[in-house]
Design a protein around this motif. Structure first.
Motif, mmCIF file in Angstrom:
data_model
loop_
_atom_site.group_PDB
_atom_site.id
_atom_site.type_symbol
_atom_site.label_atom_id
_atom_site.label_comp_id
_atom_site.label_asym_id
_atom_site.label_seq_id
_atom_site.Cartn_x
_atom_site.Cartn_y
_atom_site.Cartn_z
ATOM 1 N N TRP A 10 1.259 -0.804 -0.222
ATOM 2 C CA TRP A 10 0.104 -0.052 0.000
ATOM 3 C C TRP A 10 0.618 1.123 -0.171
ATOM 4 O O TRP A 10 1.780 1.518 1.045
ATOM 5 C CB TRP A 10 -0.702 -0.051 1.149
ATOM 6 C CG TRP A 10 -1.903 1.311 1.313
ATOM 7 C CD1 TRP A 10 -2.449 1.683 0.545
ATOM 8 C CD2 TRP A 10 -2.109 1.814 2.286
ATOM 9 N NE1 TRP A 10 -3.305 2.849 0.803
ATOM 10 C CE2 TRP A 10 -3.046 3.298 2.193
ATOM 11 C CE3 TRP A 10 -1.485 1.813 4.224
ATOM 12 C CZ2 TRP A 10 -3.538 3.830 2.961
ATOM 13 C CZ3 TRP A 10 -1.968 3.141 4.586
ATOM 14 C CH2 TRP A 10 -2.729 3.894 4.393
ATOM 15 N N GLN A 11 0.632 2.245 -1.442
ATOM 16 C CA GLN A 11 1.375 3.356 -0.994
ATOM 17 C C GLN A 11 0.653 4.254 -1.321
ATOM 18 O O GLN A 11 -0.259 3.999 -1.539
ATOM 19 C CB GLN A 11 2.471 3.394 -2.339
ATOM 20 C CG GLN A 11 3.447 2.043 -2.848
ATOM 21 C CD GLN A 11 4.595 1.779 -1.449
ATOM 22 O OE1 GLN A 11 5.423 3.904 -1.554
ATOM 23 N NE2 GLN A 11 5.046 1.415 -1.271
ATOM 24 N N TYR A 12 1.248 5.603 -0.532
ATOM 25 C CA TYR A 12 0.798 6.739 -0.903
ATOM 26 C C TYR A 12 0.834 7.268 -2.258
ATOM 27 O O TYR A 12 1.588 7.319 -2.923
ATOM 28 C CB TYR A 12 1.042 8.187 0.011
ATOM 29 C CG TYR A 12 0.962 7.448 1.402
ATOM 30 C CD1 TYR A 12 0.297 6.705 1.779
ATOM 31 C CD2 TYR A 12 2.557 8.096 2.486
ATOM 32 C CE1 TYR A 12 0.578 6.870 2.901
ATOM 33 C CE2 TYR A 12 2.409 7.515 3.860
ATOM 34 C CZ TYR A 12 1.603 6.834 4.155
ATOM 35 O OH TYR A 12 1.831 6.376 5.407
ATOM 36 N N ASP A 13 -0.446 7.080 -3.008
ATOM 37 C CA ASP A 13 -0.168 8.124 -4.334
ATOM 38 C C ASP A 13 0.370 9.576 -3.731
ATOM 39 O O ASP A 13 -0.076 10.498 -3.222
ATOM 40 C CB ASP A 13 -1.987 8.523 -4.566
ATOM 41 C CG ASP A 13 -2.095 6.910 -5.405
ATOM 42 O OD1 ASP A 13 -0.963 6.193 -5.710
ATOM 43 O OD2 ASP A 13 -3.325 7.137 -5.661
ATOM 44 N N ALA A 15 -0.459 13.805 -3.843
ATOM 45 C CA ALA A 15 -0.936 15.146 -2.781
ATOM 46 C C ALA A 15 -1.078 16.445 -3.344
ATOM 47 O O ALA A 15 -0.367 16.978 -2.089
ATOM 48 C CB ALA A 15 -1.269 14.423 -1.475
ATOM 49 N N LYS A 333 2.165 16.916 -0.028
ATOM 50 C CA LYS A 333 1.385 17.432 1.125
ATOM 51 C C LYS A 333 1.955 16.068 1.975
ATOM 52 O O LYS A 333 2.276 16.243 2.809
ATOM 53 C CB LYS A 333 0.120 17.372 1.105
ATOM 54 C CG LYS A 333 -0.447 18.526 0.603
ATOM 55 C CD LYS A 333 -2.463 18.659 1.066
ATOM 56 C CE LYS A 333 -2.906 18.966 0.277
ATOM 57 N NZ LYS A 333 -4.644 18.956 -1.013
ATOM 58 N N ASN A 334 2.411 15.548 1.500
ATOM 59 C CA ASN A 334 3.155 14.352 1.792
ATOM 60 C C ASN A 334 4.650 14.168 1.780
ATOM 61 O O ASN A 334 5.555 13.551 2.267
ATOM 62 C CB ASN A 334 2.861 13.013 1.577
ATOM 63 C CG ASN A 334 1.067 12.465 1.930
ATOM 64 O OD1 ASN A 334 0.801 12.659 2.749
ATOM 65 N ND2 ASN A 334 -0.029 11.649 0.836
ATOM 66 N N ARG B 23 -0.376 13.467 6.983
ATOM 67 C CA ARG B 23 -0.332 12.677 5.648
ATOM 68 C C ARG B 23 -2.179 12.721 4.708
ATOM 69 O O ARG B 23 -3.102 12.432 5.085
ATOM 70 C CB ARG B 23 -0.195 10.768 5.891
ATOM 71 C CG ARG B 23 1.170 10.451 6.117
ATOM 72 C CD ARG B 23 2.461 10.895 5.736
ATOM 73 N NE ARG B 23 3.415 10.684 5.730
ATOM 74 C CZ ARG B 23 5.131 10.987 5.811
ATOM 75 N NH1 ARG B 23 4.779 12.421 5.006
ATOM 76 N NH2 ARG B 23 5.887 10.096 5.807
ATOM 77 N N SER B 29 -4.601 4.962 -3.330
ATOM 78 C CA SER B 29 -3.939 4.757 -2.239
ATOM 79 C C SER B 29 -5.498 4.668 -1.110
ATOM 80 O O SER B 29 -5.358 3.823 -0.393
ATOM 81 C CB SER B 29 -3.206 5.400 -1.772
ATOM 82 O OG SER B 29 -3.781 7.218 -1.887
ATOM 83 N N ARG B 250 1.708 1.145 8.437
ATOM 84 C CA ARG B 250 2.078 1.755 8.145
ATOM 85 C C ARG B 250 3.284 2.256 7.711
ATOM 86 O O ARG B 250 4.855 1.729 8.236
ATOM 87 C CB ARG B 250 1.426 2.056 6.132
ATOM 88 C CG ARG B 250 2.718 1.847 5.708
ATOM 89 C CD ARG B 250 2.346 2.857 3.989
ATOM 90 N NE ARG B 250 2.807 3.015 2.619
ATOM 91 C CZ ARG B 250 3.835 3.554 2.539
ATOM 92 N NH1 ARG B 250 4.372 4.551 3.319
ATOM 93 N NH2 ARG B 250 4.819 3.648 1.411
#
Lengths: 487, 295, 287
Positions: A10-13, A15, A333-334, B23, B29, B250
C-alpha cells in the motif's frame, strides 16, 4: 535485531498542493518608498524552483544606487511619519500585517515551497503561521515599550538594514521586520538571492496594510547588495542572519562605525541522547533535528551524541525510521524532505559527504529514490566519527548527521561544548535533575530538552560564541532595535 | 517477566501522531485503504440487550456488505458476548468471517480467575475463533503486575486454538507509560493481539495509545522476531480515522501488519461509513446514511 | 633622631591569585607628579596576558557555578576589605595626582559601588529572565548566563573607580576577567588585588595586569579564548582596531564612556547585561 519491512504494497499516491490560486508575476521590482520600481541599472536575475530547475520569475537586482534610494526613503519615513505616529497606531499596522499574512497564508506557503524547495507541510504548518505569529507578538509591544526595560526610556535607532538568509525566507523577514517596526525603526530589508519571492509578497502585503511609504523597503540582490547596505553611512543598525563567515566580515566592516549590529549565524549543535531517554520520541527528535527543512537550519542538531549502551538500538531505529521519510516534490503534502535550496548548496553538501567518507566515516543513506531533475540529497548518517572529523566540526547545512557515542555526562558536556559555535543543543533523558545539569552546562543560546527545533515569537533565539550575538524573539528581541536612556 | 522500562514522552507521541495524521491519502491509495480497513473490522455488538436475532442480523450484514459491490472484502470477524457465540458461529457457517467472543467478566474484569477460565473455555468450545479478554486494571494500577501476567497466561492456556486478544482498557490506565507496561505484560504473557479498549470506557481507542502499543509490538518484533497483532477498539467510526490508523500502522510496523491477521478495528458503525466512502469514490456522489443498512 | 627608612611597596601584577612580575622581567618607570619618586611598574608582555587568560578560563566554570548569593557575599566582603584599606588607597590615588578630597570621594564611591552590585547578584536574573508563553505544550524559559572570559580596558582617567566600574558588573554576573591598569594610574593595582585576594575572590576570577595598552591591544582583541571585551574610552582608532580584530571569533565588544563608570550614572543593572547571554530552554509539559 529484526528489521521491519517498511516497503509496503500500500503506497501513497501523489497529493499535490493545488496551485490554482497562485498568481506569480513574470518579474518583480524593488519595493522602495511604497512603490515597486525597477533597479536603476535595470539588472535582473532569475529565481528558480530548485525541485525542477525551472525559472519562476525574474527579480530585480539592486545596485548601490538602489540601496541609496531605499535608505533615503527609510530615513525620510523615519523622520516624517514613523517616529511621529502614536505607538498604538504603530502596533495596529503590525496587527494588520499579521492578519493579511494569515489571509494569504496558502499563497505564501506555496510560493515559499516553490522558490526554496521546502516541503509544503513545513511552509504551511510552520513558516507561514510563525511569521504571522511574530507580527502579532511584536504588534502588541509597540505601545508597551515603557514596561519592557525598568528604569529606562526607549528610543528607536533609526534606519535598520536587515539581511536575511534563504532557509526560512518569509519567517526570517518577519523575525527582522516585526521587532524593528514595533520599536519605531524604519527598514531596508534584503532577502536572499535564491529566495526573494515571499519577501516581495510581503512587500505587497505591507502595501495592502497601508503602511506609510518608505517605512519598509525591500530590495533584492546578492551579497554585493547586502554589502552596500552594511556599508551605507546612513544606516543606523545592521541585523544579519546567515553564515558565520559573512557575519565576521560584517563585524569587521562595521568596526569603529558606532553602528549596533545583531548577528544570527551558524551552528553545529550537539543533540545528546541518554540511555534513560524516551527512545522512540528521541528518534523523532533526531529526525526533526537534522532533517527538518533538509537540514538547512542553523540550529540543526548535526552532531548526535548517543550514550554507548543504547547506541546500537538508536542507530538501528534511526535507520529504520529514515526509510519512511518521503523525499520528493516540495508541493506534495506528504513530502517530508524537499529539494536542496540551490545547486551551490547541493555541491557543498556532496563535498562534505565525500570528505566524511574519505575521513573514514561509516556512511548510511536512506534508500529513497531521488527525482531526476532538481537538487536533491538523501538523508544521510555518518557513524564512527569523532570530534576531529571535519564533518563533525564544520557546518554542512544539509541532511547529514554525524553520530558519536559517549559514556559519561561530563564527557558529553565537554564534547558538546568543544566547538566554536553555540547556537543550540538538545538533551534527551527522562531524569529531571540531569536535564537541568546538562542544559545549564551547554554553552548555547537555545536548548531543547526532550524536544528539538521548537520556535515561538515569545521565546528568544540566538547564539553564544561564534553563533552570533543578540537575540530575536521575546522581550529580549526588542533590545537590538532600541537605545536605552536613563529616565 | 522482564519489562523494558521504556519511557514514553506524551508530547512527543502527540506530535508524532499529528505528523502522521497530516498524511494526505488520495485516489487509488484511498480506495486501497478503504478496502483494507473494511477487511480488518471486527463488527461488534456488545450490549446488554443483545439477542440471538440481533446477532443473526449482524452476521448477515457481515457477509452481505453491499449489493452493488460484490468484490468487497468481508469484515474480519463478528465480536459478541460469550453466550451468543453459538448463534454467530451458526449464522456465519460457510463464510470466512471469524467469531470473536469477549470474555473474562467483560468489561470490568471483576471476577475470580476460575469463573474467567470457565467463561473462556465455554466460549472456545462454542466455536469462538478469538477470545477478547480484559486485564484486571485495579490490580495493574496497584502495581501487581505478576497477578495480571499470571491471569493472562492462565487464560491463554485454556484458549486452545482460539487466538487471544488482551484488552488493556487504556482509558483506565491513564498514562502512556502504563499503556507501554501493560502492552509488554500482555505480549510476554502470550497475547496474540493486544487491544486498546472495551468500548465501555472513555476515552476508548486514541491514536496516541495505539501508537504506543504499536511501538511495543515493534520492539518485541525487533528483539524476538515474533509478530503480535493490534486492535484499536471503540470510538473509530469514520473512514478518515481508519485511514489515519492505517497510515500509522504502515509507517510504524510496515507490510507484515497491513492485513487482518495482525490488525483489526473493533467498531460497530465504521463499516457503514467505509461503505459510504467506497460508493462515493466510485460514483463521485456524496452519500446519505439512509441508503446503508443499519444492523 | 634617626629618621626611619620606610619600606617601599613592590608593584606586582595579579594573575591566577598570585602576585607576579612580568615573565619578560620588564618594567616601566612611573613618575609621580607629587613626589620626586619614580616607581617601577611591571610591563606585561603578551605572554603575561596569555597566562592571565588561562587563569581566567580555568576559573570560569566554578565561578559561574557559584550561587548568586555566594558571589554577592564575596563582592560585599570586598567592600568591607576596601573600607578597611581606604587610607592606603586614598594615599595611592593622591600619589597619582588626585586631590585628597577627590581621592576620598573616589574610594567611598568605589566601596558603595561594590555594595550596590553585591546586591544585584541574585536579582538581575529576576528582572531580565523570562518565562515565555509559547503557544504549544512546552515550558520555555530564558535566563541570563555569563558570556565567559572578558578583557577589560578601563578608562585612562581613573585609577580606582574606573577599574572596578568595569570589573564589578562583569564578575557579579559570573564572568571572569583580565583587566589592564591605566598606564598613568597603575598604583592601586596591588592594593586592589590584595583586597580581592583577601575577600575570597577565587584565583583567576580577576586578573590585573599593568603595562602598555598599545603593546597589548592587538592580543586582547585577537585572543581566541576571549569571549568579550569592554573598552572605556573614545579613541576611534583603538575602537576600530578592537572591533576589527574581535571579529575573528565574534567577541562581544562593549564601547563604554565615562558615564558608564562614574558613580552617579553607573548604578544600574544594564552594565551587567554587557557580558550576559540569554539562554532559552524548552521542555514538554504532559504525561
Amino acid at each position: 535485531m529484526n528489521s521491519l519491512n517498511l516497503q509496503t504494497d500500500w503506497q501513497y499516491d501523489p497529493a499535490p498542493q493545488s496551485t490554482d490560486h497562485i498568481n506569480l508575476k513574470e518579474s518583480y521590482d524593488l519595493f522602495i518608498n511604497g512603490a515597486f520600481v525597477p533597479a536603476k541599472n535595470n539588472n535582473h536575475r532569475n529565481t528558480i524552483n530548485p525541485s525542477n530547475e525551472k525559472i519562476i520569475a525574474k527579480v530585480a537586482d539592486a545596485g548601490p544606487d538602489d540601496v541609496n534610494l531605499a535608505v533615503s526613503a527609510a530615513r525620510k519615513a523615519y523622520e516624517t511619519s514613523w517616529s511621529k505616529i502614536s505607538h498604538s497606531e504603530r502596533g495596529k499596522y503590525l496587527f494588520r500585517i499579521a492578519r493579511i499574512i494569515q489571509e494569504r497564508s496558502r499563497e505564501l506557503a506555496v510560493i515559499e515551497s516553490m522558490d526554496g524547495g521546502k516541503p509544503i507541510r513545513e511552509s504551511r504548518d510552520i513558516d507561514v503561521p510563525l511569521a504571522a505569529a511574530h507580527f502579532f507578538y511584536y504588534a502588541g509591544w509597540a505601545d508597551k515599550l515603557k514596561y519592557a526595560f525598568p528604569g529606562r526610556e526607549t528610543q528607536p535607532l533609526g534606519v535598520a538594514g536587515q539581511i536575511i538568509p534563504w532557509n526560512f525566507p518569509l519567517l526570517m523577514a518577519a523575525w527582522k521586520i516585526a521587532p524593528a517596526l514595533a520599536t519605531g525603526n524604519t527598514i531596508v530589508l534584503k532577502p536572499a538571492e535564491t529566495t526573494p519571492l515571499t519577501a516581495m509578497l510581503l512587500a505587497e502585503i505591507i502595501r495592502e496594510a497601508d503602511l506609510p511609504d518608505g517605512v519598509v523597503n525591500i530590495i533584492t540582490g546578492d551579497g554585493s547588495t547586502g554589502s552596500s547596505l552594511v556599508e551605507h553611512p546612513d544606516v543606523d543598525k545592521i541585523a544579519f542572519t546567515g553564515s558565520t563567515a559573512v557575519g565576521k566580515e560584517i563585524m569587521k566592516k562595521l568596526a569603529g562605525k558606532n553602528k549596533p549590529y545583531t548577528l544570527e549565524l551558524g551552528g553545529k549543535a550537539a543533540n545528546i541522547i541518554f540511555a534513560d531517554a524516551a527512545i522512540d520520541q528521541a528518534i523523532e527528535g533526531i529526525v526533526n533535528s537534522i532533517f527538518f527543512n533538509q537540514g538547512h537550519v542553523c540550529c540543526a542538531g548535526s552532531r548526535l551524541f548517543v550514550e554507548e549502551s543504547i547506541s546500537d538500538e538508536i542507530i538501528f531505529k534511526l535507520r529504520e525510521r529514515m526509510e519512511t521519510l518521503i523525499v520528493g516534490d516540495p508541493l506534495d503534502k506528504n513530502t517530508d524532505i524537499g529539494a536542496i535550496n540551490s545547486k551551490e548548496q547541493l555541491k557543498r553538501i556532496q563535498e562534505y559527504v565525500k570528505i566524511g567518507q574519505d575521513e573514514g566515516g561509516e556512511l548510511y543513506q536512506s534508500k529513497c529514490k531521488l527525482p531526476n531533475t532538481g537538487y536533491w540529497h538523501a538523508p544521510t548518517l555518518f557513524c564512527n566519527v569523532s570530534q576531529s572529523h571535519r564533518i563533525v566540526q564544520e557546518e554542512i547545512f544539509g541532511p547529514v548527521l554525524a553520530i558519536q557515542t559517549f559514556r559519561t555526562v561530563d564527557e558529553v558536556i565537554e564534547k558538546a561544548n568543544n566547538t566554536p559555535y553555540g547556537l543550540s543543543g538538545g538533551v534527551w533523558t527522562d531524569k529531571g535533575a540531569k536535564i537541568f545539569k546538562v542544559t545549564q552546562n551547554i554553552r548555547a543560546g537555545v536548548i531543547w530538552a526532550n524536544t528539538f527545533n521548537k520556535f515561538d515569537p515569545s521565546a528568544p533565539f540566538g547564539g553564544y560564541k561564534e553563533s552570533g550575538m543578540g537575540r530575536e524573539g521575546g522581550i529580549q528581541g526588542l533590545l537590538p532595535y532600541l537605545k536605552l536612556n536613563p529616565c | 517477566m522482564i519489562l523494558s522500562n521504556t519511557k514514553i514522552d506524551a508530547i512527543g507521541i502527540k506530535e508524532r501522531v499529528a505528523r502522521l495524521q497530516s498524511r494526505s491519502i488520495k485516489a487509488t491509495s484511498k480506495q486501497q485503504a478503504l478496502n483494507l480497513a473494511l477487511s480488518m473490522i471486527d463488527l461488534t455488538t456488545l450490549e446488554g440487550r443483545d439477542s440471538p436475532n440481533k446477532v443473526r442480523q449482524l452476521c448477515y450484514k457481515a457477509t452481505h456488505l453491499h449489493e452493488n459491490f460484490p468484490d468487497l472484502p468481508n469484515v474480519a470477524a463478528i465480536c459478541v458476548y460469550a453466550p451468543l457465540v453459538k448463534t454467530a458461529r451458526h449464522a456465519l457457517q460457510g463464510s470466512n468471517v471469524k467469531v470473536a467472543s469477549v470474555a473474562t467478566a467483560f468489561p470490568s474484569g471483576m471476577s475470580d480467575i476460575d469463573s474467567k477460565l470457565d467463561e473462556v473455555k465455554r466460549a472456545a468450545e462454542d466455536g469462538a475463533n478469538e477470545i477478547d479478554m480484559v486485564i484486571s486494571r485495579g490490580r495493574f494500577l496497584s502495581g501487581d503486575y505478576n497477578y495480571v501476567a499470571d491471569e493472562i497466561q492462565k487464560i491463554k492456556e485454556v484458549c486452545g486454538s482460539a487466538h487471544l486478544k488482551v484488552i488493556l482498557e487504556t482509558g483506565e490506565l491513564v498514562t502512556l507509560d502504563n499503556v507501554r507496561i501493560a502492552s509488554e505484560l500482555a505480549i510476554q504473557s502470550g497475547a496474540d493481539f493486544i487491544k486498546t479498549s472495551t468500548g465501555k470506557v472513555q476515552p476508548a481507542a486514541t491514536p496516541e495509545v495505539t501508537l504506543v502499543m504499536m511501538q511495543a509490538i515493534r520492539d518485541h518484533y525487533i528483539k524476538s522476531g515474533k509478530l503480535v497483532g493490534l486492535k484499536p477498539a471503540g470510538g473509530i467510526s469514520k473512514s478518515k480515522q481508519a485511514i489515519q490508523y492505517l497510515v500509522m500502522l504502515r509507517e510504524t510496523l510496515g507490510q507484515s501488519w497491513l492485513n487482518p491477521k495482525l490488525f483489526r478495528f473493533g467498531a460497530s458503525s465504521l463499516a457503514n461509513d467505509i461503505l459510504m466512502q467506497i460508493v462515493k469514490q466510485n460514483t463521485g456522489i456524496y452519500q446519505s446514511t439512509d441508503y446503508f443498512s443499519l444492523d | 633622631m634617626n629618621k626611619r627608612l620606610n619600606v617601599r611597596k613592590t608593584h606586582k601584577m595579579f594573575i591566577n591569585g598570585k602576585f607576579v612580575r612580568s615573565e619578560s622581567e620588564r618594567t616601566y618607570n612611573w613618575n609621580s607628579k607629587q613626589i620626586k619618586t619614580s616607581i617601577n611598574i611591571c610591563q606585561a608582555s603578551r605572554k603575561d596576558f596569555r597566562d592571565a587568560i588561562i587563569s581566567a578560563k580555568n576559573a570560569f566554570p566554578s565561578w559561574k557555578s557559584k550561587t548568586a548569593y555566594n558571589r554577592a557575599q564575596i563582592i560585599y566582603r570586598c567592600a568591607e576589605i576596601i573600607e578597611g584599606r581606604s587610607p592606603q588607597l586614598i594615599e595611592e590615588l593622591a600619589l597619582q595626582g588626585i586631590s585628597q578630597s577627590k581621592a576620598v570621594t573616589e574610594v567611598k564611591q568605589t566601596i558603595d559601588t561594590l555594595v550596590y552590585f553585591a546586591g544585584w547578584a541574585d536579582k538581575y536574573n529576576q528582572i531580565f529572565s523570562t518565562v515565555n508563553p509559547v503557544s504549544s505544550p512546552y515550558f520555555s524559559f530564558s535566563v541570563l548566563e555569563p558570556t565567559g572570559i572578558i578583557v577589560i580596558i578601563p578608562s585612562e582617567k581613573s585609577g580606582l573607580l574606573g577599574i572596578l566600574g568595569g570589573i564589578i558588573p562583569t564578575i557579579i554576573g559570573g564572568n571572569t576577567c583580565v583587566t589592564l591598569m591605566p598606564q598613568d594610574y597603575p598604583l592601586c593595582a596591588a592594593s586592589l588585588a590584595e583586597s580581592l585576594h583577601s575577600s575570597d575572590v577565587p584565583p583567576g576570577v580577576v586578573n590585573i595586569i599593568t603595562g602598555f595598552q598599545s603593546e597589548l591591544l592587538e592580543h586582547f582583541a585577537t585572543h581566541m579564548e576571549v569571549n568579550g571585551l569592554i573598552y572605556f574610552g573614545e579613541n576611534i582608532d583603538t575602537i576600530t582596531a578592537i572591533e576589527q580584530n574581535a571579529s575573528q571569533n565574534l567577541k562581544r565588544v562593549s564601547i563604554c564612556h565615562d558615564k558608564d563608570w562614574m558613580y552617579n550614572d553607573s548604578l544600574h543593572p544594564y552594565s551587567i547585561l554587557r557580558t550576559q547571554e540569554t539562554k532559552t530552554t524548552w521542555h514538554p509539559i504532559g504525561y
